[in-house]
Design a protein around this motif. Sequence first.
Motif, mmCIF file in Angstrom:
data_model
loop_
_atom_site.group_PDB
_atom_site.id
_atom_site.type_symbol
_atom_site.label_atom_id
_atom_site.label_comp_id
_atom_site.label_asym_id
_atom_site.label_seq_id
_atom_site.Cartn_x
_atom_site.Cartn_y
_atom_site.Cartn_z
ATOM 1 N N PHE A 131 0.831 -1.211 0.000
ATOM 2 C CA PHE A 131 0.000 0.000 0.000
ATOM 3 C C PHE A 131 0.865 1.261 0.000
ATOM 4 C CE2 PHE A 131 -2.416 -3.317 2.264
ATOM 5 C CZ PHE A 131 -3.454 -3.465 1.346
ATOM 6 N N GLY A 132 1.995 1.210 -0.687
ATOM 7 C CA GLY A 132 2.848 2.383 -0.765
ATOM 8 C C GLY A 132 3.664 2.575 0.493
ATOM 9 N N GLY A 133 4.662 3.411 0.401
ATOM 10 C CA GLY A 133 5.567 3.619 1.521
ATOM 11 C C GLY A 133 4.844 4.154 2.742
ATOM 12 N N ILE A 134 3.918 5.100 2.523
ATOM 13 C CA ILE A 134 3.181 5.675 3.654
ATOM 14 C C ILE A 134 2.366 4.585 4.347
ATOM 15 C CG2 ILE A 134 1.468 7.389 4.314
ATOM 16 C CD1 ILE A 134 3.862 8.745 3.325
ATOM 17 N N GLY A 135 1.701 3.784 3.542
ATOM 18 C CA GLY A 135 0.917 2.685 4.112
ATOM 19 C C GLY A 135 1.782 1.738 4.908
ATOM 20 N N ALA A 136 2.987 1.476 4.405
ATOM 21 C CA ALA A 136 3.897 0.577 5.104
ATOM 22 C C ALA A 136 4.314 1.161 6.448
ATOM 23 C CB ALA A 136 5.132 0.302 4.258
ATOM 24 N N LEU A 137 4.469 2.489 6.481
ATOM 25 C CA LEU A 137 4.805 3.153 7.747
ATOM 26 C C LEU A 137 3.647 2.998 8.726
ATOM 27 C CD1 LEU A 137 6.563 6.621 7.334
ATOM 28 C CD2 LEU A 137 7.289 4.655 8.677
ATOM 29 N N PHE A 138 2.450 3.313 8.258
ATOM 30 C CA PHE A 138 1.279 3.216 9.123
ATOM 31 C C PHE A 138 1.034 1.775 9.566
ATOM 32 C CE2 PHE A 138 -0.403 7.452 7.783
ATOM 33 C CZ PHE A 138 -0.620 7.928 9.061
ATOM 34 N N GLY A 139 1.279 0.849 8.663
ATOM 35 C CA GLY A 139 1.018 -0.556 8.987
ATOM 36 C C GLY A 139 2.135 -1.217 9.759
ATOM 37 N N HIS A 140 3.149 -0.414 10.144
ATOM 38 C CA HIS A 140 4.279 -0.948 10.900
ATOM 39 C C HIS A 140 5.058 -2.007 10.129
ATOM 40 C CE1 HIS A 140 2.407 1.110 14.282
ATOM 41 N NE2 HIS A 140 3.530 0.956 14.929
ATOM 42 N N LEU A 145 11.024 5.691 6.260
ATOM 43 C CA LEU A 145 10.764 5.704 4.827
ATOM 44 C C LEU A 145 11.655 6.747 4.156
ATOM 45 C CD1 LEU A 145 9.092 4.764 2.401
ATOM 46 C CD2 LEU A 145 7.445 6.589 2.957
ATOM 47 N N VAL A 146 12.438 6.290 3.200
ATOM 48 C CA VAL A 146 13.262 7.207 2.412
ATOM 49 C C VAL A 146 12.484 7.523 1.140
ATOM 50 C CG1 VAL A 146 15.458 7.540 1.255
ATOM 51 C CG2 VAL A 146 15.327 6.094 3.289
ATOM 52 N N GLY A 155 0.361 11.949 12.442
ATOM 53 C CA GLY A 155 0.948 10.706 12.948
ATOM 54 C C GLY A 155 2.278 10.403 12.303
ATOM 55 N N LEU A 156 2.584 11.114 11.210
ATOM 56 C CA LEU A 156 3.880 10.888 10.549
ATOM 57 C C LEU A 156 4.703 12.168 10.603
ATOM 58 C CD1 LEU A 156 2.950 8.842 7.358
ATOM 59 C CD2 LEU A 156 3.515 8.045 9.648
ATOM 60 N N ARG A 157 5.995 11.971 10.479
ATOM 61 C CA ARG A 157 6.900 13.134 10.451
ATOM 62 C C ARG A 157 7.934 12.939 9.382
ATOM 63 N NH1 ARG A 157 8.281 15.382 16.303
ATOM 64 N NH2 ARG A 157 8.712 17.441 15.428
ATOM 65 N N ARG A 274 7.055 7.402 12.074
ATOM 66 C CA ARG A 274 5.849 7.597 12.875
ATOM 67 C C ARG A 274 6.154 8.503 14.060
ATOM 68 N NH1 ARG A 274 5.833 2.234 11.472
ATOM 69 N NH2 ARG A 274 7.110 1.777 13.281
ATOM 70 N N GLU A 275 5.192 9.370 14.369
ATOM 71 C CA GLU A 275 5.398 10.271 15.507
ATOM 72 C C GLU A 275 5.535 9.472 16.810
ATOM 73 O OE1 GLU A 275 2.263 13.117 15.490
ATOM 74 O OE2 GLU A 275 3.539 14.661 14.570
ATOM 75 N N GLN A 276 4.772 8.397 16.896
ATOM 76 C CA GLN A 276 4.751 7.627 18.150
ATOM 77 C C GLN A 276 6.088 6.955 18.438
ATOM 78 O OE1 GLN A 276 1.758 5.110 16.130
ATOM 79 N NE2 GLN A 276 2.695 3.392 17.200
ATOM 80 N N ASP A 277 6.938 6.879 17.416
ATOM 81 C CA ASP A 277 8.229 6.220 17.610
ATOM 82 C C ASP A 277 9.269 7.163 18.198
ATOM 83 O OD1 ASP A 277 7.315 3.826 16.808
ATOM 84 O OD2 ASP A 277 8.227 3.855 14.815
ATOM 85 N N GLN A 278 8.838 8.405 18.398
ATOM 86 C CA GLN A 278 9.764 9.358 19.002
ATOM 87 C C GLN A 278 10.255 8.803 20.335
ATOM 88 O OE1 GLN A 278 8.022 13.213 19.277
ATOM 89 N NE2 GLN A 278 9.966 14.221 18.807
ATOM 90 N N GLY A 279 11.537 8.902 20.566
ATOM 91 C CA GLY A 279 12.079 8.428 21.836
ATOM 92 C C GLY A 279 12.749 7.076 21.734
ATOM 93 N N ILE A 280 12.595 6.399 20.582
ATOM 94 C CA ILE A 280 13.328 5.146 20.415
ATOM 95 C C ILE A 280 14.763 5.486 20.024
ATOM 96 C CG2 ILE A 280 13.504 3.020 19.084
ATOM 97 C CD1 ILE A 280 10.524 2.989 18.797
#
Lengths: 297, 297
Positions: A131-140, A145-146, A155-157, A274-280
């Motif tokens: 489902f495209g790079g964005i979809g892959a990001l959302f779908g974990h 994503l480059v 939710g994305l940055r 993903r924004e939620q991954d901030q802090g990893i």
Amino acid sequence: MIDRNHLEILRAVDDAGSLTAAAETLHLTQSALSHSIRKLEASLNTRLWIRDGRRLRLTQAGEYLLALARRVLPQLEHAETVVSEIARGQRGILRIGMECHPCYQWLLKVVQPYLAQWPDVDVDVKQKFQFGGIGALFGHDIDLLVTPDPLDRPGLRFEPVFDYELVLAVARQHPLAGQDWVGPEALAQETLITYPVPVERLDIFTRFFLPAQAGPARHKVIETTDIMLQMVAAGRGVTALPGWLVAEYGQSLPIVPVRLGAHGLDKQIFLGRREQDQGIDYLEAFMALARAVRWDP
Amino acid sequence: MIDRNHLEILRAVDDAGSLTAAAETLHLTQSALSHSIRKLEASLNTRLWIRDGRRLRLTQAGEYLLALARRVLPQLEHAETVVSEIARGQRGILRIGMECHPCYQWLLKVVQPYLAQWPDVDVDVKQKFQFGGIGALFGHDIDLLVTPDPLDRPGLRFEPVFDYELVLAVARQHPLAGQDWVGPEALAQETLITYPVPVERLDIFTRFFLPAQAGPARHKVIETTDIMLQMVAAGRGVTALPGWLVAEYGQSLPIVPVRLGAHGLDKQIFLGRREQDQGIDYLEAFMALARAVRWDP
DNA sequence: GCGGCAATGATCGATCGGAATCATCTGGAA
DNA sequence: TTCCAGATGATTCCGATCGATCATTGCCGC
């Protein structure tokens, strides 16, 4: 039902030599151990120790379970430290998606020092997305994503990591080789070679040919950069690639870059997450390294 | 603290796809699972699942623990069946002690069919005991003792398994080779070769020389039967061994048996075991096989 | 809005662990 | 050898804790 406790007890009793001593190391009372092993033996319907006077000797079943304990317990203990490392972002798998074919060379320059800095982080690179790079990001499916297209979704940055100029690569003896720049109409008789992606994702079309309502004579697609440039060097066509990449290959192949349009086609590559991954930690570290690696072919 | 329950839950949730379905297979309520995983996550200080709408997706830490579960749980389950097999006497290690050097050949004839009948039982043979064969039985260093001396102690049981005649082995060209039998005084000029065990445990002394207050000219000890009989064949001495053994070697070496005394030295070999081991299938089976194997060289 | 799924809170009960005591063994002294 | 003191494991009883359930809420997707 053999529980972790039971294995701990088996090991502790074997190490300490007696119930009382084992109870000490397990921070329990002798009574508690006596209860536990009695219950375990009842549930297994076997003696695990032979009470020989006041000495406990393992039966064959006990020996077997002790071996199991010595094999399994370290795995559980190791797992706890690994999980805590993952939790603190010290360890993990960094899955990077690529929506930018020629960026692979750049990625390698980032990944190389990264792997050295983070020995406990594995890096995986994916290039196909359902489902495209964005979809892959959302779908974990990926964590980074480059891409040249920073879709700004909640939710994305996205963050630019490097700029380059898209140039036309032509063979050294090609008629266009000497020109300062070429316009769209100058390629009307040429064969254009590109990666096999939809035309609307190729800047050479969207930002060069289409505005001028022009196009190349023929359009071929090739999967790999190497073969693509071999073709160009052999005079079988021209292609649009990052300037630094053409310069790099120009050292070993008879190809030269030519500016596309009078002012060139500037391009930016973004790194999205993903924004939620901030802090990893290991993810932040990759971003930092990506920003720091200056592209200087 | 990662417990077995937690791994079971991880696996069940992954297999079933949802908490509710997993609860079903674990014969628990959905609530119980929800509480459990919450507690586990709290104790590890990490999320193991990401609540994505009403779907649970494993985090990296969760994936790691799931892999652990799939690796470790089968081992625990297997261990349970193995322990139950050991308990029922279907599996184990049969440790046999030998106090009778030349019985080794006989033991091999028993062990061979035994191993075929009991593929899950391993056989170990020991020949050195710190406190003698009886002590090894009592100390659980061995489970069976092959011996010519059935000490009748409470807690132990001995049973004769085969009889043979102890004969003198001499070289074929030896002066004694033609005789029907020899008396003690006939060996006064001979070199006697024996295994390296105390004289009081050698029947040739206790039952042959000592009653006649006689003895051989020289006494040499040799560890192995093969070398011993090589020496005899070379005319370097004589030795006392089971008749069947001398007959067997007599086919390949120039040695012959001579009866010791007018009536021969008859001998019995016993198999001893602990009374408490009665009922262990694989041990009983060995006894039965030992009785059944007729020694017929 | 309904159906399905997960989270939560309250509650009950089984289980586990601890204190005290008993039974037995070991080792040393007489 | 006998006997006693110390140590060890087993046992009994009881309380605290943990685990499981019920009932309910909250939430998402069809």
